[in-house]
Design an enzyme around this catalytic site. Structure first.
Site, mmCIF file in Angstrom:
data_model
loop_
_atom_site.group_PDB
_atom_site.id
_atom_site.type_symbol
_atom_site.label_atom_id
_atom_site.label_comp_id
_atom_site.label_asym_id
_atom_site.label_seq_id
_atom_site.Cartn_x
_atom_site.Cartn_y
_atom_site.Cartn_z
ATOM 1 N N GLU A 284 -6.760 -2.199 3.345
ATOM 2 C CA GLU A 284 -5.361 -1.893 3.659
ATOM 3 C C GLU A 284 -4.473 -3.094 3.341
ATOM 4 O O GLU A 284 -4.774 -4.220 3.729
ATOM 5 C CB GLU A 284 -5.253 -1.535 5.146
ATOM 6 N N LYS A 355 -0.769 7.233 4.004
ATOM 7 C CA LYS A 355 -1.202 7.375 5.390
ATOM 8 C C LYS A 355 -0.358 8.405 6.121
ATOM 9 O O LYS A 355 0.870 8.405 6.027
ATOM 10 C CB LYS A 355 -1.110 6.015 6.091
ATOM 11 N N CYS A 405 -7.045 2.793 8.322
ATOM 12 C CA CYS A 405 -7.118 2.139 9.629
ATOM 13 C C CYS A 405 -7.164 3.135 10.773
ATOM 14 O O CYS A 405 -8.178 3.786 11.010
ATOM 15 C CB CYS A 405 -5.947 1.169 9.774
#
Length: 556
Positions: A284, A355, A405
């Protein structure tokens, strides 16, 4: 007389509150035992036994039960995500007392869900022991669901994560992590209700045999699906060779133009150009700048590196602009003629994943909280959301599904990609940077979360992170390779994808099947149904107070 009884109950109240808090701390420790980082399933169950025992033997009123639930959950949650203090104080610059207060406030708010659950149990629990155990499990399930979904959800540290190994490890493929937590709670209440006289009843042994039979059947089904009966209609693709990059860029320097940014750009570019694995993965925000902020030719040079040959790359990078908004994204590059795929003769377009499930206060600012974020010295974002169920990155016969994440906490959202078995992922990849929380148990807890997703979906999970845990988890939830945390290095290994060419259902687990269609609604409905049945039984059964006598706390 009533006043005298109440005064006698206060010591019992204090002792029970302290015991419930200790049980909550035990539950926190069960998720990643300090010093080992491994979950301890029996400790989680023991903590639930203590809480259930307090409810059953002391018979508290609804208000007292709510206090027990609150003290248990407050200790559990503080013990689970205390490391938020590091991000707020060490990296965010928030004064230590305010950082402590913020963590306590979050834990206290979330603990209210469990207080409500135990208030409801003490108010509704019927005299029937089996139904009381089911009600306890259902209310615990509903509290976990509320925590995991309301206000975008914060399900970190759900009790079921302690069971990625142990007797209940065969259940996630059926009911997911929340269902596992509910089963643990229900079994705990059933055990504490059992007395010597119950062991002389044939109905008790029938119930025990039924539980053992269901557990054995679930374990056999998992063994068959994972080890024996997985029969693709064609030979699966060969193992995928990987190079997982872990830059270990100090978090307080990661977005600093004079230190962390040049280091990240130089190191990741060097590794992306030199690695020879079939798939190279950078974590990330490995590239911590927007494309338009990079020097001309930087990103184009990396992409050109992967437009020919037999290699591909997935790289974490922010995308967007002020007009259209920004996204926390992953870019994918592969040759224009992909091995094992039809050649179109033209350059392969860049793959993009954005995301979907954003982190409150980190990637978006909740309404009415700008005053709080104004006190932090953290590069906060206000990102746009990607869609649920985005397409996978197809490469050498694998369908590779990124998640970024925090997203791997939400198994129901990852399951959305399994609605069409023919397009279901064969490998999942988590891109993460939890350097915000230092070298703490947060790393171990996140690893257990990823392991739970592999049990639910029976797909391997590859983790590429900035500081750890960079690892490979197979479809059985076993960590097969792991890079030492807080070091700069490359994890080179292979992973075997799952689900290629299975003729019937693509190897889709029951959890993936129903969660891809209905999300968590089946669990909501099951929990609410049990509560309704218990409510009806309570109204039609003995007079109110058959379970809770409504005497002062600790008095029989």
């Amino acid at each position: 007389m009533a006043r005298a009884l109440m005064s006698r109950s206060r010591p019992a109240m204090v002792a029970a509150t302290g015991l419930s808090a200790l049980a909550g701390l035990a539950q926190a420790a069960s998720l990643a035992w300090p010093g080992t980082g491994q979950p301890v399933w029996w400790l989680q169950w023991l903590s639930m036994l203590v809480l259930a025992g307090l409810l059953h033997h002391l018979r508290p009123s609804g208000r007292q039960g709510a206090w027990l639930g609150f003290s248990f959950a407050l200790a559990w949650l503080c013990g689970t995500f205390w490391w938020l203090f590091i991000s707020l104080h060490t990296y965010g610059g928030l004064a230590a007392p305010l950082a402590v207060a913020a963590v306590l406030a979050l834990a206290a708010f979330l603990a209210l869900y469990y207080a409500a659950a135990l208030w409801s149990f003490c108010t509704l629990a019927p005299a029937n022991k089996a139904l009381a155990a089911m009600l306890f499990a259902a209310l615990w399930l509903l509290a976990e669901l509320v925590r995991g979904t309301w206000f975008t959800g914060f399900p970190w540290g759900a009790g079921g994560y302690a069971h990625v190994q142990g007797p209940l490890a065969s259940l996630p493929r059926w009911v997911g992590v929340y269902g596992v937590g509910a089963v643990s709670a229900g079994l705990a209440m059933a055990c504490v209700q059992c007395r010597g006289s119950d062991l002389r009843r044939w109905s008790t042994w029938v119930a025990v045999l039924a539980v053992v039979a269901v557990g054995g059947w679930a374990a056999l089904q998992r063994h068959c699906a994972v080890e024996l009966c997985y029969t693709p209609s064609r030979a699966p693709a060969p193992p995928l060779s990987l190079a997982l990059l872990q830059g270990n860029i100090p978090q307080d320097e990661k977005f600093e133009e004079g230190s962390g940014v040049p280091l990240a750009l130089q190191w990741y570019a060097q590794q992306l150009r030199s690695e020879t694995a079939t798939l190279v993965v950078a974590p990330e925000t490995a590239i911590p700048l927007l494309p338009q902020q990079l020097i001309p030719g930087y990103l184009e040079g990396l992409q050109a590196r992967y437009t020919e040959g037999a290699q591909a790359a997935l790289v974490g990078i922010p995308l967007g602009n002020a007009r259209a908004g920004y996204t926390n994204s992953v870019l994918g590059w592969r040759p224009s003629s992909t091995p094992g795929m039809p050649s179109g003769g033209a350059a392969e377009p860049v793959y993009t994943y954005s995301k979907h499930h954003l982190v409150p206060f980190g990637e978006f600012i909740p309404p009415l909280f700008k005053w709080f974020t104004a006190m932090l010295n953290i590069p906060l974002g206000d990102f746009n959301r990607g869609t649920v169920g985005q397409a996978s990155f197809e490469w050498v016969g694998q369908r590779i599904a990124p998640n970024i994440c925090y997203e791997d906490l939400f198994g129901e959202e990852l399951a959305a990609r399994f609605a069409d078995p023919a397009q279901a992922p064969t490998v999942m990849v988590n891109f993460s940077n939890i350097g915000w929380f230092g070298n703490t148990l947060a790393i171990d807890q996140h690893l257990q979360i990823s392991r739970m997703r592999t049990l639910e979906l029976e797909r391997p999970m590859v983790r590429a992170t900035n500081t750890g845990a960079t690892a490979i988890i197979d479809h059985r939830g076993v960590v097969t390779h792991q890079l030492e945390r807080h070091t700069r290095g490359v994890l080179r290994a292979e992973v075997q994808g799952r689900g290629q060419g299975v003729s019937a259902d693509g190897g889709v687990t029951p959890f993936a099947w129903w969660a891809s269609r209905w999300g968590l609604w089946p669990l909501w409905c099951a929990g609410l149904l049990v509560v309704c049945v218990a409510w009806v039984a309570r109204r039609r059964g003995p007079a109110p107070g058959a379970y809770s006598r409504h005497l002062p706390f600790g008095m029989e």
